[in-house]
Design a protein around this motif. Structure first.
Motif, PDB file in Angstrom:
ATOM      1  N   UNK A   1       0.728  -1.117  -0.075  1.00 54.32           N
ATOM      2  CA  UNK A   1      -0.068   0.004   0.121  1.00 54.32           C
ATOM      3  C   UNK A   1       0.991   1.336  -0.129  1.00 54.32           C
ATOM      4  N   UNK A   2       0.547   2.220  -0.726  1.00 51.48           N
ATOM      5  CA  UNK A   2       1.285   3.345  -0.878  1.00 51.48           C
ATOM      6  C   UNK A   2       0.445   4.585  -0.407  1.00 51.48           C
ATOM      7  N   UNK A   3       0.836   5.360   0.477  1.00 46.10           N
ATOM      8  CA  UNK A   3      -0.042   6.566   1.052  1.00 46.10           C
ATOM      9  C   UNK A   3       0.458   7.729   0.357  1.00 46.10           C
ATOM     10  N   UNK A   4      -0.403   8.354  -0.470  1.00 51.91           N
ATOM     11  CA  UNK A   4      -0.051   9.608  -1.039  1.00 51.91           C
ATOM     12  C   UNK A   4      -0.777  10.683  -0.501  1.00 51.91           C
ATOM     13  N   UNK A   5       0.177  11.980  -0.067  1.00 47.71           N
ATOM     14  CA  UNK A   5      -0.307  12.683   0.751  1.00 47.71           C
ATOM     15  C   UNK A   5      -0.351  14.041  -0.311  1.00 47.71           C
ATOM     16  N   UNK A   6      -1.484  14.557  -0.283  1.00 42.76           N
ATOM     17  CA  UNK A   6      -1.549  15.643  -1.464  1.00 42.76           C
ATOM     18  C   UNK A   6      -1.507  17.065  -0.749  1.00 42.76           C
ATOM     19  N   UNK A   7      -2.052  17.055   0.476  1.00 41.16           N
ATOM     20  CA  UNK A   7      -1.812  18.424   1.319  1.00 41.16           C
ATOM     21  C   UNK A   7      -1.682  18.056   2.845  1.00 41.16           C
ATOM     22  N   UNK A   8      -0.678  18.753   3.028  1.00 42.44           N
ATOM     23  CA  UNK A   8      -0.162  18.716   4.598  1.00 42.44           C
ATOM     24  C   UNK A   8      -0.601  19.823   5.526  1.00 42.44           C
ATOM     25  N   UNK A   9      -1.431  19.719   6.380  1.00 43.13           N
ATOM     26  CA  UNK A   9      -1.618  20.613   7.547  1.00 43.13           C
ATOM     27  C   UNK A   9      -0.921  20.594   8.446  1.00 43.13           C
ATOM     28  N   UNK A  10       0.133  21.627   8.530  1.00 40.27           N
ATOM     29  CA  UNK A  10       1.184  21.597   9.811  1.00 40.27           C
ATOM     30  C   UNK A  10       0.696  22.393  10.731  1.00 40.27           C
ATOM     31  N   UNK A  11       0.749  21.887  12.017  1.00 35.91           N
ATOM     32  CA  UNK A  11       0.389  22.582  13.240  1.00 35.91           C
ATOM     33  C   UNK A  11       1.601  22.854  13.814  1.00 35.91           C
ATOM     34  N   UNK A  12       1.863  24.259  14.303  1.00 34.24           N
ATOM     35  CA  UNK A  12       2.895  24.833  15.175  1.00 34.24           C
ATOM     36  C   UNK A  12       2.881  23.859  16.567  1.00 34.24           C
ATOM     37  N   UNK A  13       3.965  23.534  16.895  1.00 40.46           N
ATOM     38  CA  UNK A  13       4.451  22.840  18.208  1.00 40.46           C
ATOM     39  C   UNK A  13       4.664  24.083  19.286  1.00 40.46           C
ATOM     40  N   UNK A  14       3.921  24.213  20.239  1.00 40.08           N
ATOM     41  CA  UNK A  14       3.959  25.361  21.221  1.00 40.08           C
ATOM     42  C   UNK A  14       4.751  24.776  22.390  1.00 40.08           C
ATOM     43  N   UNK A  15       5.463  25.463  23.137  1.00 42.88           N
ATOM     44  CA  UNK A  15       6.085  24.987  24.225  1.00 42.88           C
ATOM     45  C   UNK A  15       6.418  26.075  25.266  1.00 42.88           C
ATOM     46  N   UNK A  16       6.813  25.568  26.357  1.00 42.63           N
ATOM     47  CA  UNK A  16       7.090  26.604  27.695  1.00 42.63           C
ATOM     48  C   UNK A  16       8.478  26.506  28.120  1.00 42.63           C
ATOM     49  N   UNK A  17       9.339  25.972  27.409  1.00 39.36           N
ATOM     50  CA  UNK A  17      10.534  25.555  27.606  1.00 39.36           C
ATOM     51  C   UNK A  17      11.307  26.724  28.314  1.00 39.36           C
ATOM     52  N   UNK A  18      11.251  27.960  27.703  1.00 40.72           N
ATOM     53  CA  UNK A  18      11.812  29.018  28.343  1.00 40.72           C
ATOM     54  C   UNK A  18      11.238  29.667  29.551  1.00 40.72           C
ATOM     55  N   UNK A  19       9.956  29.496  29.845  1.00 46.45           N
ATOM     56  CA  UNK A  19       9.196  29.858  31.254  1.00 46.45           C
ATOM     57  C   UNK A  19       9.949  28.884  32.352  1.00 46.45           C
ATOM     58  N   UNK A  20       9.824  27.472  31.875  1.00 48.32           N
ATOM     59  CA  UNK A  20      10.320  26.492  33.033  1.00 48.32           C
ATOM     60  C   UNK A  20      11.786  26.594  33.390  1.00 48.32           C
ATOM     61  N   UNK A  21      12.606  27.219  32.310  1.00 49.16           N
ATOM     62  CA  UNK A  21      14.071  27.104  32.294  1.00 49.16           C
ATOM     63  C   UNK A  21      14.336  28.528  33.372  1.00 49.16           C
ATOM     64  N   UNK A  22      13.639  29.662  32.989  1.00 47.73           N
ATOM     65  CA  UNK A  22      13.827  30.749  33.642  1.00 47.73           C
ATOM     66  C   UNK A  22      13.240  30.615  35.158  1.00 47.73           C
ATOM     67  N   UNK A  23      12.215  30.000  35.381  1.00 45.98           N
ATOM     68  CA  UNK A  23      11.857  29.828  36.841  1.00 45.98           C
ATOM     69  C   UNK A  23      12.929  28.741  37.584  1.00 45.98           C
ATOM     70  N   UNK A  24      13.563  27.841  36.905  1.00 44.65           N
ATOM     71  CA  UNK A  24      14.366  26.995  37.688  1.00 44.65           C
ATOM     72  C   UNK A  24      15.881  27.938  37.643  1.00 44.65           C
ATOM     73  N   UNK A  25      15.848  28.920  36.952  1.00 50.56           N
ATOM     74  CA  UNK A  25      16.971  29.632  37.150  1.00 50.56           C
ATOM     75  C   UNK A  25      18.375  29.260  36.522  1.00 50.56           C
ATOM     76  N   UNK A  26      18.204  28.567  35.334  1.00 52.83           N
ATOM     77  CA  UNK A  26      19.316  28.097  34.589  1.00 52.83           C
ATOM     78  C   UNK A  26      19.378  28.577  33.220  1.00 52.83           C
ATOM     79  N   UNK A  27      20.796  28.945  32.645  1.00 52.93           N
ATOM     80  CA  UNK A  27      20.869  29.340  31.489  1.00 52.93           C
ATOM     81  C   UNK A  27      20.609  28.395  30.175  1.00 52.93           C
ATOM     82  N   UNK A  28      20.528  29.057  28.962  1.00 54.63           N
ATOM     83  CA  UNK A  28      20.362  28.014  27.880  1.00 54.63           C
ATOM     84  C   UNK A  28      21.428  26.968  27.689  1.00 54.63           C
ATOM     85  N   UNK A  29      22.810  27.682  28.201  1.00 52.18           N
ATOM     86  CA  UNK A  29      23.993  26.617  27.988  1.00 52.18           C
ATOM     87  C   UNK A  29      23.906  25.603  29.341  1.00 52.18           C
ATOM     88  N   UNK A  30      23.274  25.934  30.301  1.00 51.51           N
ATOM     89  CA  UNK A  30      23.147  24.772  31.197  1.00 51.51           C
ATOM     90  C   UNK A  30      22.214  23.905  30.842  1.00 51.51           C
TER      91      UNK A  30
END
Length: 84
Positions: free
Chosen positions: A3-32
């Motif tokens: 079976x071959x699946x042919x996709x003619x239209x792709x509906x992309x949904x953005x992936x949201x995140x709260x990594x920055x908020x969690x990182x800042x709450x924890x008090x660590x840098x991006x490098x850390x």
């Protein structure tokens, strides 16, 4: 029989995140955070801006560092801005 699946239209949904908020709450840098996850500061920055979607392994590592479920840090929204 193959079976071959042919996709003619792709509906992309953005992936949201709260990594920055969690990182800042924890008090660590991006490098850390990058060192804890085994990635660069630039990768952390790209994730926080939404320019890069982490692999499931990286998302789990990040969630573990913040003692959160992956779904608490990363989510999709439908057209009505409802979390999926």
């Amino acid at each position: 029989m193959t079976r071959i699946l042919v996709i003619t239209e792709v509906n992309e949904m953005p992936l949201y995140n709260q990594v920055k908020q969690m990182r800042e709450e924890k008090g660590i840098s991006q490098t850390e955070l990058g060192k804890l996850c085994g990635v660069s500061r630039q990768t952390v920055s790209s994730i926080e801006r939404g320019d890069y979607h982490p692999s499931i392994v990286l998302a789990i590592k990040i969630a573990h560092i913040f003692d959160k479920q992956v779904e608490e840090l990363f989510w999709l929204e439908d057209e009505e801005n409802e979390k999926l």
